[in-house]
Scaffold this active site. Sequence first.
Site, PDB file in Angstrom:
ATOM      1  N   ASP A 145      -5.350  14.153   3.289  1.00 25.03           N
ATOM      2  CA  ASP A 145      -5.900  13.054   2.500  1.00 25.03           C
ATOM      3  C   ASP A 145      -4.887  12.690   1.414  1.00 25.03           C
ATOM      4  O   ASP A 145      -4.374  13.570   0.702  1.00 25.03           O
ATOM      5  CB  ASP A 145      -7.225  13.473   1.855  1.00 25.03           C
ATOM      6  CG  ASP A 145      -7.916  12.311   1.165  1.00 25.03           C
ATOM      7  OD1 ASP A 145      -8.703  11.620   1.822  1.00 25.03           O
ATOM      8  OD2 ASP A 145      -7.651  12.106  -0.047  1.00 25.03           O
ATOM      9  N   ASN A 159      -4.664   1.149  -4.646  1.00 22.04           N
ATOM     10  CA  ASN A 159      -5.174  -0.189  -4.331  1.00 22.04           C
ATOM     11  C   ASN A 159      -5.555  -0.952  -5.591  1.00 22.04           C
ATOM     12  O   ASN A 159      -5.269  -2.156  -5.707  1.00 22.04           O
ATOM     13  CB  ASN A 159      -6.388  -0.068  -3.398  1.00 22.04           C
ATOM     14  CG  ASN A 159      -5.999   0.226  -1.965  1.00 22.04           C
ATOM     15  OD1 ASN A 159      -4.904  -0.127  -1.527  1.00 22.04           O
ATOM     16  ND2 ASN A 159      -6.886   0.866  -1.228  1.00 22.04           N
ATOM     17  N   HIS A 202      -3.939  -4.164  -2.390  1.00 21.69           N
ATOM     18  CA  HIS A 202      -4.180  -3.600  -1.070  1.00 21.69           C
ATOM     19  C   HIS A 202      -2.970  -3.682  -0.153  1.00 21.69           C
ATOM     20  O   HIS A 202      -2.804  -2.860   0.743  1.00 21.69           O
ATOM     21  CB  HIS A 202      -5.379  -4.299  -0.418  1.00 21.69           C
ATOM     22  CG  HIS A 202      -6.694  -3.881  -1.002  1.00 21.69           C
ATOM     23  ND1 HIS A 202      -7.202  -4.443  -2.139  1.00 21.69           N
ATOM     24  CD2 HIS A 202      -7.590  -2.931  -0.601  1.00 21.69           C
ATOM     25  CE1 HIS A 202      -8.372  -3.890  -2.432  1.00 21.69           C
ATOM     26  NE2 HIS A 202      -8.625  -2.963  -1.523  1.00 21.69           N
ATOM     27  N   ASP A 214      -1.608  -0.672   1.921  1.00 24.87           N
ATOM     28  CA  ASP A 214      -1.361  -0.681   3.372  1.00 24.87           C
ATOM     29  C   ASP A 214       0.026  -0.148   3.696  1.00 24.87           C
ATOM     30  O   ASP A 214       0.214   0.579   4.683  1.00 24.87           O
ATOM     31  CB  ASP A 214      -1.504  -2.106   3.919  1.00 24.87           C
ATOM     32  CG  ASP A 214      -2.942  -2.584   3.935  1.00 24.87           C
ATOM     33  OD1 ASP A 214      -3.846  -1.734   3.781  1.00 24.87           O
ATOM     34  OD2 ASP A 214      -3.163  -3.793   4.127  1.00 24.87           O
ATOM     35  N   GLU A 237      -7.929   6.736   3.888  1.00 23.86           N
ATOM     36  CA  GLU A 237      -6.631   7.351   3.616  1.00 23.86           C
ATOM     37  C   GLU A 237      -6.540   8.764   4.192  1.00 23.86           C
ATOM     38  O   GLU A 237      -5.673   9.543   3.812  1.00 23.86           O
ATOM     39  CB  GLU A 237      -6.371   7.391   2.103  1.00 23.86           C
ATOM     40  CG  GLU A 237      -7.283   8.313   1.324  1.00 23.86           C
ATOM     41  CD  GLU A 237      -8.619   7.682   0.929  1.00 23.86           C
ATOM     42  OE1 GLU A 237      -9.279   8.208   0.025  1.00 23.86           O
ATOM     43  OE2 GLU A 237      -8.977   6.646   1.527  1.00 23.86           O
TER      44      GLU A 237
END
Length: 334
Positions: free
Chosen positions: A210, A218, A223, A227, A253
């Site tokens: 994680d 974000n 975002h 990404d 994630e």
Amino acid sequence: MEYLRTRVMLVGLIFALLTPFWAFMDWLLLPSRPTDFLFVRLFGFAGLLACVWLALQGHQRIRLVYVLSGLVFMLPASFYAYMLLSSDSAGHYVVLGYGFIPFLLVATLSIFPFTLLESAVVGGALIGLQILASIRADTWMTAKGMQDLWLLIALLVVALTANYFHLGLLLRLYRQATHDALTGLMNRGALNQQLTQRIWEDGLHVLMIDLDHFKQINDTHGHSVGDDVLARAAGLFKAHLEPQDLAARYGGEEFTLILAGRTDEQALELARQLLGKVQAQVLHNHDRQPFQITASIGLAACAAGQDAEKALRLADMRLYQAKRGGRNQIVATG
């Protein structure tokens, strides 16, 4: 493979069901009713039923399914060739009564997800069969013989074209259904299917990874930057895997790596390498300002024959222990 397997069962069953009807027509119309035709017919019937049964049992046995797909074409074609070569007095009847077999098999070729080379090999064999039929019917090099041959070739070209687009569409749909569009890794459903269907002879190790505080990335950078972070992390994970390993974006994630054929020490060492590689990455936001990320990892082992889903749940539990313990760490016990 599953798509091909269902086609083997369907086509094999259709040809098997048609066999008794063809046998009745032989009995009704053949002038001499050769007894060996019945034996060959029964052999083909049993072979087709065996193909259907083996395909039904052939989950995750790709080589077997490919062999069966070839037999589904070979059995009817071989029977037709045998009848052409062995029946002198009934040669014209055989061509008239069974002359559709090469055309039917070429048409059937369009629904099988073969490669173009495989389809061309099957099509070439069927063209040879059609030439043999024309010779036996004394129509070779006549207008009718050339017309039948031209029609079969044209049908083969159409079948190959349909096969090409069919296979391309099938592969695109498969990838969309099983892979994450952003990272290119498998999605959660595809990973779970691989875990349950694949045979892990040497056991496996599960890494649940994680990315720490990803929501802040974000919220702070947008975002699109988030990404990019996910795609970069996925590329890093894939670069450290062997061909027999699996990698998936498990959700958000969170990533899952399935390691095959590793010892406990090797799996733990890889987890340490990935933890260091993630932290060592220098990322940039839209203003070209650098930032770094960390990750938390849960590690669990699964011996051969044990439940892989249980190992997945254990690795997930250990991942949350790592997050509760301060993040940027590996938990492999407890």
